[in-house]
Design an enzyme around this catalytic site. Structure first.
Site, PDB file in Angstrom:
ATOM      1  N   PRO A  57     -21.841 -24.898  27.190  1.00  0.00           N
ATOM      2  CA  PRO A  57     -20.781 -23.888  27.238  1.00  0.00           C
ATOM      3  C   PRO A  57     -20.988 -22.930  26.069  1.00  0.00           C
ATOM      4  CG  PRO A  57     -19.902 -26.109  26.800  1.00  0.00           C
ATOM      5  CD  PRO A  57     -21.373 -26.168  26.630  1.00  0.00           C
ATOM      6  N   THR A  58     -20.690 -21.654  26.281  1.00  0.00           N
ATOM      7  CA  THR A  58     -20.856 -20.700  25.177  1.00  0.00           C
ATOM      8  C   THR A  58     -19.846 -19.567  25.321  1.00  0.00           C
ATOM      9  OG1 THR A  58     -22.477 -19.357  23.980  1.00  0.00           O
ATOM     10  CG2 THR A  58     -22.698 -19.361  26.383  1.00  0.00           C
ATOM     11  N   TYR A  59     -19.432 -19.001  24.185  1.00  0.00           N
ATOM     12  CA  TYR A  59     -18.452 -17.910  24.247  1.00  0.00           C
ATOM     13  C   TYR A  59     -18.815 -16.829  23.240  1.00  0.00           C
ATOM     14  CZ  TYR A  59     -16.152 -19.820  20.066  1.00  0.00           C
ATOM     15  OH  TYR A  59     -15.877 -20.265  18.802  1.00  0.00           O
ATOM     16  N   ASP A  88     -18.084 -18.706  28.805  1.00  0.00           N
ATOM     17  CA  ASP A  88     -16.626 -18.711  28.893  1.00  0.00           C
ATOM     18  C   ASP A  88     -16.214 -17.233  28.991  1.00  0.00           C
ATOM     19  OD1 ASP A  88     -13.925 -18.863  28.552  1.00  0.00           O
ATOM     20  OD2 ASP A  88     -13.984 -20.048  26.714  1.00  0.00           O
ATOM     21  N   ARG A 125     -11.739 -27.796  24.296  1.00  0.00           N
ATOM     22  CA  ARG A 125     -12.507 -26.585  24.621  1.00  0.00           C
ATOM     23  C   ARG A 125     -13.536 -26.865  25.705  1.00  0.00           C
ATOM     24  NH1 ARG A 125     -12.940 -25.657  18.342  1.00  0.00           N
ATOM     25  NH2 ARG A 125     -11.808 -27.604  18.551  1.00  0.00           N
ATOM     26  N   ASP A 156     -23.628 -28.653  23.335  1.00  0.00           N
ATOM     27  CA  ASP A 156     -22.838 -27.555  22.763  1.00  0.00           C
ATOM     28  C   ASP A 156     -23.756 -26.606  22.002  1.00  0.00           C
ATOM     29  OD1 ASP A 156     -20.667 -28.749  23.846  1.00  0.00           O
ATOM     30  OD2 ASP A 156     -19.730 -29.350  21.969  1.00  0.00           O
ATOM     31  N   ASP A 158     -23.568 -25.107  19.167  1.00  0.00           N
ATOM     32  CA  ASP A 158     -23.643 -25.052  17.701  1.00  0.00           C
ATOM     33  C   ASP A 158     -24.231 -26.311  17.066  1.00  0.00           C
ATOM     34  OD1 ASP A 158     -21.467 -26.501  18.563  1.00  0.00           O
ATOM     35  OD2 ASP A 158     -20.147 -25.890  16.935  1.00  0.00           O
ATOM     36  N   GLU A 244     -14.446 -36.869  26.094  1.00  0.00           N
ATOM     37  CA  GLU A 244     -15.615 -37.727  26.304  1.00  0.00           C
ATOM     38  C   GLU A 244     -15.178 -39.046  26.950  1.00  0.00           C
ATOM     39  OE1 GLU A 244     -14.714 -36.275  23.517  1.00  0.00           O
ATOM     40  OE2 GLU A 244     -16.389 -35.103  22.706  1.00  0.00           O
ATOM     41  N   HIS A 271     -23.704 -32.823  14.633  1.00  0.00           N
ATOM     42  CA  HIS A 271     -22.578 -31.986  15.051  1.00  0.00           C
ATOM     43  C   HIS A 271     -22.357 -30.912  13.980  1.00  0.00           C
ATOM     44  CE1 HIS A 271     -18.139 -31.335  15.759  1.00  0.00           C
ATOM     45  NE2 HIS A 271     -18.607 -31.229  16.973  1.00  0.00           N
TER      46      HIS A 271
HETATM   47  C1  UGA Z   1     -15.865 -30.934  19.424  1.00  0.00           C
HETATM   48  C2  UGA Z   1     -16.819 -31.581  20.402  1.00  0.00           C
HETATM   49  O1  UGA Z   1     -18.102 -31.705  19.804  1.00  0.00           O
HETATM   50  C3  UGA Z   1     -16.897 -30.688  21.640  1.00  0.00           C
HETATM   51  O2  UGA Z   1     -17.835 -31.222  22.527  1.00  0.00           O
HETATM   52  C4  UGA Z   1     -15.531 -30.586  22.277  1.00  0.00           C
HETATM   53  O3  UGA Z   1     -15.558 -29.712  23.391  1.00  0.00           O
HETATM   54  C5  UGA Z   1     -14.562 -29.988  21.256  1.00  0.00           C
HETATM   55  O4  UGA Z   1     -14.582 -30.770  20.045  1.00  0.00           O
HETATM   56  C6  UGA Z   1     -13.134 -29.915  21.783  1.00  0.00           C
HETATM   57  O5  UGA Z   1     -12.228 -29.979  20.964  1.00  0.00           O
HETATM   58  O6  UGA Z   1     -12.950 -29.745  22.972  1.00  0.00           O
HETATM   59  P1  UGA Z   1     -16.161 -28.548  18.161  1.00  0.00           P
HETATM   60  O7  UGA Z   1     -17.325 -28.326  17.256  1.00  0.00           O
HETATM   61  O8  UGA Z   1     -14.818 -28.739  17.564  1.00  0.00           O
HETATM   62  O9  UGA Z   1     -16.515 -29.741  19.111  1.00  0.00           O
HETATM   63  O10 UGA Z   1     -16.063 -27.402  19.291  1.00  0.00           O
HETATM   64  P2  UGA Z   1     -16.897 -26.083  19.492  1.00  0.00           P
HETATM   65  O11 UGA Z   1     -18.313 -26.290  19.065  1.00  0.00           O
HETATM   66  O12 UGA Z   1     -16.133 -24.960  18.903  1.00  0.00           O
HETATM   67  O13 UGA Z   1     -16.864 -25.934  21.084  1.00  0.00           O
HETATM   68  C7  UGA Z   1     -17.598 -26.781  21.936  1.00  0.00           C
HETATM   69  C8  UGA Z   1     -18.394 -25.944  22.935  1.00  0.00           C
HETATM   70  O14 UGA Z   1     -17.512 -25.159  23.704  1.00  0.00           O
HETATM   71  C9  UGA Z   1     -19.401 -24.993  22.293  1.00  0.00           C
HETATM   72  O15 UGA Z   1     -20.597 -24.988  23.042  1.00  0.00           O
HETATM   73  C10 UGA Z   1     -18.686 -23.638  22.366  1.00  0.00           C
HETATM   74  O16 UGA Z   1     -19.562 -22.538  22.476  1.00  0.00           O
HETATM   75  C11 UGA Z   1     -17.835 -23.794  23.622  1.00  0.00           C
HETATM   76  N1  UGA Z   1     -16.569 -23.010  23.582  1.00  0.00           N
HETATM   77  C12 UGA Z   1     -15.738 -23.109  22.519  1.00  0.00           C
HETATM   78  C13 UGA Z   1     -16.250 -22.205  24.656  1.00  0.00           C
HETATM   79  O17 UGA Z   1     -17.001 -22.115  25.630  1.00  0.00           O
HETATM   80  N2  UGA Z   1     -15.079 -21.476  24.609  1.00  0.00           N
HETATM   81  C14 UGA Z   1     -14.228 -21.528  23.544  1.00  0.00           C
HETATM   82  O18 UGA Z   1     -13.182 -20.840  23.559  1.00  0.00           O
HETATM   83  C15 UGA Z   1     -14.569 -22.367  22.474  1.00  0.00           C
HETATM   84 MN    MN Z   2     -19.215 -27.669  17.813  1.00  0.00          MN
END
Ligand code: UGA
Ligand code: MN
Length: 316
Positions: A57-59, A88, A125, A156, A158, A244, A271
């Protein structure tokens, strides 16, 4: 007569020697005969590597292209990896479309927007994006006869992935697990393994989770995805950090998990999170800062809901 023969012989002798020498050097230059081919090995040919499907997923945000570039540089080195990038967004962005076209690896570019009501801190997310990736995978394979070799992994955008991780997950039979670095309030989080079986979780955060594991800590075989067509990520009742467990609960049990990375003793994925931009200041906060530090200037104004937000610059 004798002397005539002798003089002819002496006349021809050097030429004869030259010819012999030439023949000799020629044969020494001749390429060596190719080695005899080993006899064709009997038995079945080695099967092709099962493909790995990485759903990302990416935004849109300032660091997006940097994150995707890091990922592509890793994924390009992994054999038979198919990258499923899910934006997204309501439509495919130009930035990601151009990026995918030049990524140099097999890519599928999907998009689905997160409904506005779910775009809030404290909510999980990328639920809709991962489900779009799952739907694409099922649709592509559902009409093909089993067994369908392949491994699915949620990557993910990042995180930091080692190449060794992909070697480990490639042999997933149903659901495999491994440690993840820099998560769960510790330097790493990991499944606890005894006699080759997962018996618990080492974590610093919510140890009560049925599967105390990050999204980057497991892979699922394509066969399991196809034989559980209803397994998806859920919005209703789902909290961050529980996605998860909710998903894994639908497809497996803790006893069934396959520990990878040397019985879950090696960290092969991290992570990592990219630092957020400097926060914007309120007008009052900015005035206070300016009174403390002459040389602070506003560079950008952004209209918030009820207030004017300012960015700062330090010129010395
Ligand atoms: C943690 C977990 O590692 C994620 O797998 C989980 O989805 C997330 O918590 C959660 O709370 O749902 P975290 O580093 O906090 O991850 O989350 P992000 O890295 O900001 O987002 C996870 C993925 O979703 C990324 O690939 C990011 O690009 C994507 N994302 C995030 C979207 O597609 N839309 C958004 O608005 C935010
Ligand atoms: Mn992350």
């Amino acid at each position: 007569m004798k002397s005539l023969l002798l003089s002819r012989f002496l006349l021809l002798l050097p030429w004869g020697l030259i010819v012999i020498l030439l023949l000799d050097t020629d044969s020494s230059r001749a390429p060596p005969a190719p080695p005899a081919r080993p006899p064709q090995q009997a038995g079945p040919r080695r099967p092709a590597l099962p493909p790995i499907y990485a759903i990302t997923p990416t935004y849109s945000r300032p660091v997006q292209k940097a994150e995707l570039t890091r990922l592509a540089n890793t994924f390009r080195q992994v054999a038979r990896l198919h990258w499923v990038l899910v934006e997204d967004a309501a439509r495919r962005s130009e930035l990601v479309s151009r990026f995918v076209a030049r990524a140099g690896l097999p890519c599928t570019h999907l998009h689905v927007p997160t409904p506005r009501r779910y775009k809030r801190p404290g909510l999980p997310r990328a639920t809709e994006q991962r489900n779009a990736g799952l739907a694409w995978l099922r649709q592509r394979h559902q009409h093909l006869p089993p067994p369908q070799p392949g491994v699915l992994f949620f990557a993910d955008d990042d995180n930091t992935y080692s190449l060794e991780l992909f070697e480990e997950m490639r042999t997933t039979r149903k659901v495999s697990v491994w440690p993840v670095g820099l998560v769960g309030g510790r330097r790493y989080e990991r499944p606890v393994v005894e006699n080759g079986k997962v018996v618990g979780w080492y974590t610093g955060w919510r140890a009560d989770r049925p599967f105390a594991i990050d999204m980057a800590g497991f892979a699922v075989s394509l066969q399991v995805i196809l034989s559980n067509p209803k397994a998806v990520f859920k919005r209703r009742g789902s909290q961050p950090g529980m996605q998860e467990s909710d998903f894994l609960n639908q497809i497996t049990t803790v006893e069934e998990l396959e520990p990878k990375a040397n019985n879950c003793t090696k960290v092969l994925v991290w992570h990592t999170r990219t630092e957020k931009k400097r926060p914007l200041l309120s007008k009052a906060g900015f005035a206070h800062l300016q009174s403390l530090l002459p040389g602070v200037w506003p560079v950008r104004r952004k209209q918030g809901k009820n207030r004017v937000l300012l960015n700062t610059v330090f010129y010395h």
